[in-house]
Design an enzyme around this catalytic site. Structure first.
Site, PDB file in Angstrom:
ATOM      1  N   PHE A 137     -14.802 -11.693 -22.379  1.00  0.00           N
ATOM      2  CA  PHE A 137     -14.982 -12.823 -23.287  1.00  0.00           C
ATOM      3  C   PHE A 137     -13.677 -13.018 -24.046  1.00  0.00           C
ATOM      4  O   PHE A 137     -13.186 -12.087 -24.684  1.00  0.00           O
ATOM      5  CB  PHE A 137     -16.127 -12.589 -24.281  1.00  0.00           C
ATOM      6  CG  PHE A 137     -16.376 -13.776 -25.158  1.00  0.00           C
ATOM      7  CD1 PHE A 137     -17.148 -14.845 -24.710  1.00  0.00           C
ATOM      8  CD2 PHE A 137     -15.805 -13.874 -26.419  1.00  0.00           C
ATOM      9  CE1 PHE A 137     -17.358 -15.973 -25.504  1.00  0.00           C
ATOM     10  CE2 PHE A 137     -16.005 -14.991 -27.225  1.00  0.00           C
ATOM     11  CZ  PHE A 137     -16.785 -16.034 -26.758  1.00  0.00           C
ATOM     12  N   ASP A 222      -6.264  -8.380 -25.009  1.00  0.00           N
ATOM     13  CA  ASP A 222      -7.090  -9.079 -25.992  1.00  0.00           C
ATOM     14  C   ASP A 222      -7.684  -8.009 -26.904  1.00  0.00           C
ATOM     15  O   ASP A 222      -8.636  -7.323 -26.549  1.00  0.00           O
ATOM     16  CB  ASP A 222      -8.188  -9.878 -25.286  1.00  0.00           C
ATOM     17  CG  ASP A 222      -9.111 -10.610 -26.263  1.00  0.00           C
ATOM     18  OD1 ASP A 222      -9.147 -10.222 -27.450  1.00  0.00           O
ATOM     19  OD2 ASP A 222      -9.805 -11.540 -25.833  1.00  0.00           O
ATOM     20  N   LYS A 251     -10.538 -11.379 -35.816  1.00  0.00           N
ATOM     21  CA  LYS A 251     -11.686 -10.649 -36.390  1.00  0.00           C
ATOM     22  C   LYS A 251     -11.320  -9.753 -37.575  1.00  0.00           C
ATOM     23  O   LYS A 251     -11.150 -10.239 -38.680  1.00  0.00           O
ATOM     24  CB  LYS A 251     -12.398  -9.858 -35.290  1.00  0.00           C
ATOM     25  CG  LYS A 251     -13.168 -10.765 -34.314  1.00  0.00           C
ATOM     26  CD  LYS A 251     -14.109  -9.977 -33.468  1.00  0.00           C
ATOM     27  CE  LYS A 251     -14.883 -10.813 -32.463  1.00  0.00           C
ATOM     28  NZ  LYS A 251     -15.977 -11.578 -33.033  1.00  0.00           N
TER      29      LYS A 251
END
Ligand SMILES: Cc1ncc(COP(=O)(O)O)c(C=O)c1O
Length: 398
Positions: A137, A222, A251
């Site tokens: 994702f 990532d 995040k």
């Protein structure tokens, strides 16, 4: 008041999510309270975001001080917190350059544009293809979506950005077969996050490094879910002892303030010259002060070590639960404070997470079968115990 707010949600909020009928109103550390005064223990942390918990006094002070001083000036000018943040992030990651944005998807867009334009600028314009992984994702924007290896997120949004080959996560043979002179980069999560909290198998990232080098491609990490201490190291791929060419963060970096970053080596500093990429808000002073506060709290409170220690405690507790309820739980897995309990069969994850919430525990889900636990890195042993007892109670209900 709650009913009034829920009525506004029902009438005016775009219905692209399925929130339960709960409005969260305030938080402190690991605890949050809703508008009815109910208290919850937060093992979701806004999907692995609130690294230093809610309303950490030092974070509140730093953000308040900065917003009262200078919030935003755009990238027409430097601002002090942003320059200090660039230096701090490069020091902690071994990278040389930082480019700032506002979310994870944008940080990944920067990675993708960096890779393609690097080869364009260095005389290999045909190197445009990306190798990415099934179950990955990378975000919801069109570029990040194209790299995401889950068809359910792409359905209905075609035609997508082309030039992506997806292969099985962990399968170096499949990566080797996918490589070619047209590959610009391999993009990998050190732990598949949304895909079910699946850590890279031992040697996988080192194998990707070797394949990227052999084929003249870049290796991109990532680190949006795994970065900023979540796995017990500053970066998730540090566990694997490899170095990547560039990486994305978001995040946990802002601790709740929207901020993303792309970090890269000096060799890639010429790929995106002035005018080729940017963002009005990227690196604004307020966001940068929030991120600097997160980094300084990580240091002051030893939160990497805490993430490792409490991650082990959570892992042991979840493993014990799996042993106790073998008919419901298949296994636990994860790294540091990015952990999952993988349930058997086709579990009603929404129903189970709803029952956890009713008993005062917030979690998220990942993939089709995993309850995901991503508490703030300030979590204590007692809070881990409290969460485990709620999970046991709910899963024991049948
Ligand atoms: C690994 C990974 N990459 C990218 C993203 C996208 O981040 P954002 O939602 O901030 O765009 C996420 C979000 O869950 C993620 O887990």
């Amino acid at each position: 008041m709650t009913q009034e707010l829920l009525a506004i949600a029902g009438r005016h909020l775009y219905p692209n999510y399925r929130q339960p009928p709960v409005v969260l109103a305030r938080g402190r550390g690991l605890e949050v309270w809703d508008t009815e005064g109910r208290r919850y223990l937060d093992f979701a942390a806004g999907v692995a975001v609130c690294a230093v918990g809610h309303a950490h006094p030092a974070y509140v002070a730093a953000v308040s001080e900065q917003v009262a001083r200078l919030g935003h000036v755009s990238n027409y000018f430097y601002n002090e917190p942003n320059l200090r943040l660039a230096g701090e992030l490069c020091r902690r990651t071994g990278m040389d350059r930082a480019l700032f944005c506002n979310s994870g998807a944008e940080a990944n867009e920067a990675l993708l544009k960096l890779a393609r334009r690097h080869f364009f600028a260095t005389g290999q314009p045909d190197r445009v293809r990306f190798v990415a992984f099934d179950g990955s994702f990378h975000g919801r924007t069109m570029g990040a979506l194209a790299l995401t290896g889950q068809a359910k997120y792409q359905a209905g949004f075609g035609p997508g950005v082309g030039g992506v080959t997806h292969v099985a996560y962990g399968d170096l043979g499949a990566v080797r077969a996918a490589m070619g002179t047209d590959v610009a980069a391999i993009l990998v999560e050190p732990v598949l996050g949304e895909g079910g909290v699946v850590p890279a198998p031992p040697g996988f990232l080192a194998g990707l490094r070797a394949l990227a080098d052999e084929h003249g491609a870049l290796l991109l990490a990532d680190e949006i879910q795994t970065g900023v201490g979540r796995t017990g190291r500053f970066l998730g791929h540090e566990h694997d002892g490899v170095q990547v060419d560039a990486l994305s963060l978001a995040k946990g970096l802002g601790g709740g303030f929207p901020v993303g970053a792309m970090l890269c080596r000096e060799a890639l500093a010429g790929a995106l010259p002035p005018g080729t990429h940017g963002s009005t808000y990227g690196g604004n002073a307020l966001a940068s002060a929030a991120a600097l506060a997160v980094l300084s709290i990580l240091d002051a409170e030893g939160l990497l070590a805490n993430a490792e220690a409490q991650g082990e405690a959570l892992s042991r507790g979840l493993a014990a639960l799996a042993a106790k309820l073998p008919e419901r739980v298949e296994l636990e897995r994860g790294r540091g404070l990015l952990r999952a309990l993988v349930l058997r069969g086709t579990p009603d994850l929404r129903g189970i997470s709803g029952r956890l919430r009713e008993r005062g525990l917030l979690v998220t889900v990942a993939g089709d079968r995993a309850l995901r636990f991503t508490p703030p890195l300030v979590v204590s042993g007692a809070q881990v115990e409290e969460a485990l007892s709620v999970v046991e109670a709910v899963l024991s209900e049948g």
